[in-house]
Scaffold this motif. Structure first.
Motif, PDB file in Angstrom:
ATOM      1  N   UNK A 196      39.430  47.600  -6.255  1.00 35.00           N
ATOM      2  CA  UNK A 196      40.610  47.476  -5.394  1.00 35.00           C
ATOM      3  C   UNK A 196      41.432  48.760  -5.507  1.00 35.00           C
ATOM      4  N   UNK A 197      42.009  49.183  -4.396  1.00 36.59           N
ATOM      5  CA  UNK A 197      42.820  50.407  -4.390  1.00 36.59           C
ATOM      6  C   UNK A 197      42.029  51.619  -3.965  1.00 36.59           C
ATOM      7  N   UNK A 198      40.698  51.555  -4.052  1.00 31.68           N
ATOM      8  CA  UNK A 198      39.879  52.682  -3.594  1.00 31.68           C
ATOM      9  C   UNK A 198      39.822  52.733  -2.076  1.00 31.68           C
ATOM     10  N   UNK A 199      39.748  53.927  -1.546  1.00 28.76           N
ATOM     11  CA  UNK A 199      39.442  54.117  -0.124  1.00 28.76           C
ATOM     12  C   UNK A 199      37.958  53.815   0.059  1.00 28.76           C
ATOM     13  N   UNK A 200      37.603  53.117   1.129  1.00 24.86           N
ATOM     14  CA  UNK A 200      36.180  52.860   1.417  1.00 24.86           C
ATOM     15  C   UNK A 200      35.925  53.068   2.902  1.00 24.86           C
ATOM     16  N   UNK A 201      34.922  53.915   3.213  1.00 28.58           N
ATOM     17  CA  UNK A 201      34.543  54.197   4.602  1.00 28.58           C
ATOM     18  C   UNK A 201      33.020  54.253   4.690  1.00 28.58           C
ATOM     19  N   UNK A 202      32.487  53.973   5.881  1.00 39.28           N
ATOM     20  CA  UNK A 202      31.029  54.044   6.063  1.00 39.28           C
ATOM     21  C   UNK A 202      30.740  54.662   7.410  1.00 39.28           C
ATOM     22  N   UNK A 203      29.832  55.635   7.448  1.00 41.04           N
ATOM     23  CA  UNK A 203      29.436  56.247   8.723  1.00 41.04           C
ATOM     24  C   UNK A 203      28.081  55.666   9.114  1.00 41.04           C
ATOM     25  N   UNK A 204      28.080  54.888  10.187  1.00 38.61           N
ATOM     26  CA  UNK A 204      26.861  54.226  10.663  1.00 38.61           C
ATOM     27  C   UNK A 204      26.142  55.205  11.579  1.00 38.61           C
ATOM     28  N   UNK A 205      24.919  55.628  11.190  1.00 41.55           N
ATOM     29  CA  UNK A 205      24.241  56.647  11.999  1.00 41.55           C
ATOM     30  C   UNK A 205      22.914  56.194  12.589  1.00 41.55           C
ATOM     31  N   UNK A 206      22.437  55.015  12.234  1.00 38.92           N
ATOM     32  CA  UNK A 206      21.231  54.476  12.875  1.00 38.92           C
ATOM     33  C   UNK A 206      21.366  52.972  13.014  1.00 38.92           C
ATOM     34  N   UNK A 207      20.968  52.436  14.176  1.00 40.43           N
ATOM     35  CA  UNK A 207      20.908  50.992  14.366  1.00 40.43           C
ATOM     36  C   UNK A 207      22.265  50.347  14.536  1.00 40.43           C
ATOM     37  N   UNK A 208      22.355  49.106  14.119  1.00 41.87           N
ATOM     38  CA  UNK A 208      23.595  48.339  14.302  1.00 41.87           C
ATOM     39  C   UNK A 208      23.635  47.218  13.279  1.00 41.87           C
ATOM     40  N   UNK A 209      24.844  46.765  12.984  1.00 43.94           N
ATOM     41  CA  UNK A 209      24.971  45.686  12.003  1.00 43.94           C
ATOM     42  C   UNK A 209      26.387  45.146  11.954  1.00 43.94           C
ATOM     43  N   UNK A 210      26.563  44.206  11.044  1.00 41.99           N
ATOM     44  CA  UNK A 210      27.843  43.539  10.859  1.00 41.99           C
ATOM     45  C   UNK A 210      28.474  44.102   9.582  1.00 41.99           C
ATOM     46  N   UNK A 211      29.727  44.589   9.683  1.00 44.05           N
ATOM     47  CA  UNK A 211      30.379  45.216   8.535  1.00 44.05           C
ATOM     48  C   UNK A 211      31.621  44.441   8.141  1.00 44.05           C
ATOM     49  N   UNK A 212      31.990  44.545   6.855  1.00 46.76           N
ATOM     50  CA  UNK A 212      33.161  43.837   6.365  1.00 46.76           C
ATOM     51  C   UNK A 212      32.983  42.334   6.487  1.00 46.76           C
ATOM     52  N   UNK A 213      31.785  41.875   6.137  1.00 47.98           N
ATOM     53  CA  UNK A 213      31.473  40.444   6.257  1.00 47.98           C
ATOM     54  C   UNK A 213      32.249  39.672   5.179  1.00 47.98           C
ATOM     55  N   UNK A 214      32.945  38.610   5.608  1.00 42.59           N
ATOM     56  CA  UNK A 214      33.773  37.836   4.670  1.00 42.59           C
ATOM     57  C   UNK A 214      33.065  36.564   4.207  1.00 42.59           C
ATOM     58  N   UNK A 215      33.784  35.728   3.467  1.00 41.77           N
ATOM     59  CA  UNK A 215      33.210  34.491   2.899  1.00 41.77           C
ATOM     60  C   UNK A 215      32.698  33.556   3.986  1.00 41.77           C
ATOM     61  N   UNK A 216      33.290  33.660   5.188  1.00 39.74           N
ATOM     62  CA  UNK A 216      32.863  32.796   6.297  1.00 39.74           C
ATOM     63  C   UNK A 216      31.689  33.402   7.075  1.00 39.74           C
ATOM     64  N   UNK A 217      31.242  34.567   6.649  1.00 41.06           N
ATOM     65  CA  UNK A 217      30.127  35.227   7.343  1.00 41.06           C
ATOM     66  C   UNK A 217      30.556  35.982   8.577  1.00 41.06           C
ATOM     67  N   UNK A 218      31.882  36.176   8.707  1.00 40.00           N
ATOM     68  CA  UNK A 218      32.363  36.909   9.873  1.00 40.00           C
ATOM     69  C   UNK A 218      32.630  38.364   9.541  1.00 40.00           C
ATOM     70  N   UNK A 219      32.348  39.223  10.509  1.00 34.17           N
ATOM     71  CA  UNK A 219      32.577  40.657  10.302  1.00 34.17           C
ATOM     72  C   UNK A 219      32.684  41.356  11.627  1.00 34.17           C
ATOM     73  N   UNK A 220      32.656  42.685  11.570  1.00 27.31           N
ATOM     74  CA  UNK A 220      32.791  43.505  12.774  1.00 27.31           C
ATOM     75  C   UNK A 220      31.423  44.099  13.123  1.00 27.31           C
TER      76      UNK A 220
END
Ligand code: FE2
Length: 292
Positions: A196-220
């Motif tokens: 907690x407190x760390x910066x977190x970033x991800x550069x998606x460069x191939x394909x597609x997916x769901x990110x920031x998936x929560x306990x309910x299985x929902x994400x972006x």
């Protein structure tokens, strides 16, 4: 108490920018006084895969002070040469972790791989005030020196930081960052603890997916190529699409929380220190520990 999952707060489509000798880059973010991705300052994706992008030129001799530049190649290579007398080639899958410290002058010249492609990233990581004027340092990391962890549908290449019992190859980095290349095969899932407190970033460069998936299985849902910014939390989860794999570089680190004054390839803490850069260049002491 259950650990909190990091949600996606922003998805950034990279902007085309022109740098060096007419090189077109996909820039997700660059250095700014607002410093919102502290300790990360810049993320560029460079590729020469489209004929309209023209001939490969590169980055003729230029200086850096106060930062670390991290080049990670996927395809093709980058030939580099610097004022300390270092020369080398960063090949496919290899990394150059360059700590500019007080100053270096270098050139970076990309070259196509056998299939005609060049594909790579440059990340800038900040240095804390106490290390901005340190001696320059290089970590040249060959592709076979990067630990690869395969767990079912997930393949991780660990450039820096900790993943399970593995430690990344780049060491003694002031920001103590995590930098990893993650491939999730279709239907697979990846999860990692990020303090907690760390910066977190991800550069998606191939394909597609769901990110920031929560306990309910929902994400972006995110398609390549985009930069994903995560909110705070203790764990981070991503899933590949049902029919497509997803590949991304994940970066995390503790913010330095120091003032940032960027000027081109220099990032210092004060306006006075930026003025000093130009004075050092004028009187020939900019890269005085260097051969040229
Ligand atoms: Fe550079």
């Amino acid at each position: 108490m259950t650990e909190t999952m990091r949600k996606v707060t922003r998805v950034i489509p990279p902007q085309m920018v022109i740098e060096g000798a007419d090189v077109k880059l996909r820039r997700s973010f660059g250095p700014s006084r607002a410093n919102i991705f502290d300790p990360f300052l810049l993320f560029d994706h460079f590729a020469f895969n489209d004929p309209i992008e023209g001939p490969i030129t590169g980055f003729p001799t230029h200086p850096h002070r106060g930062i670390e530049t991290v080049t990670y190649m996927l395809e093709g290579n980058v030939r580099h040469r610097d004022s300390l007398g270092n020369t080398g080639v960063i090949g496919p899958g290899a990394v150059q972790w360059m700590t500019s410290g007080r100053g270096i002058l270098h050139e970076e010249l990309p070259k196509r791989g056998p299939n005609g492609r060049v594909d790579g990233f440059q990340l800038w990581v900040n240095l804390p005030a106490k290390l901005k004027m340190s001696l320059p340092r290089y970590q040249e990391i060959n592709a076979d020196e990067i630990p690869e962890v395969v767990d079912g549908p997930v393949r991780v290449r660990l450039i820096a930081g900790q993943y399970g019992s593995q430690t990344g190859t780049a060491t003694e980095i002031a920001a103590q960052p995590l930098y990893m290349d993650v491939l999730i095969e279709s239907g697979g899932e990846f999860e990692i603890a990020i303090p907690a407190g760390n910066t977190a970033i991800a550069y998606v460069f191939q394909g597609e997916g769901l990110f920031g998936v929560d306990e309910q299985g929902e994400g972006e849902f995110v398609e390549a190529a985009k930069m994903v910014v995560f909110g705070d939390g203790e764990r981070l989860k991503a899933q590949a699409g049902p029919a497509k794999a997803v590949r991304f570089v994940l970066m995390a680190g503790t913010p330095f929380q120091e003032p940032v004054v960027p000027y081109g390839p220099f990032v210092m803490n004060t306006d006075e220190e930026i003025r000093q850069v130009f004075e050092d260049i004028r009187n020939g002491t900019f890269a005085k520990d260097s051969a040229i």
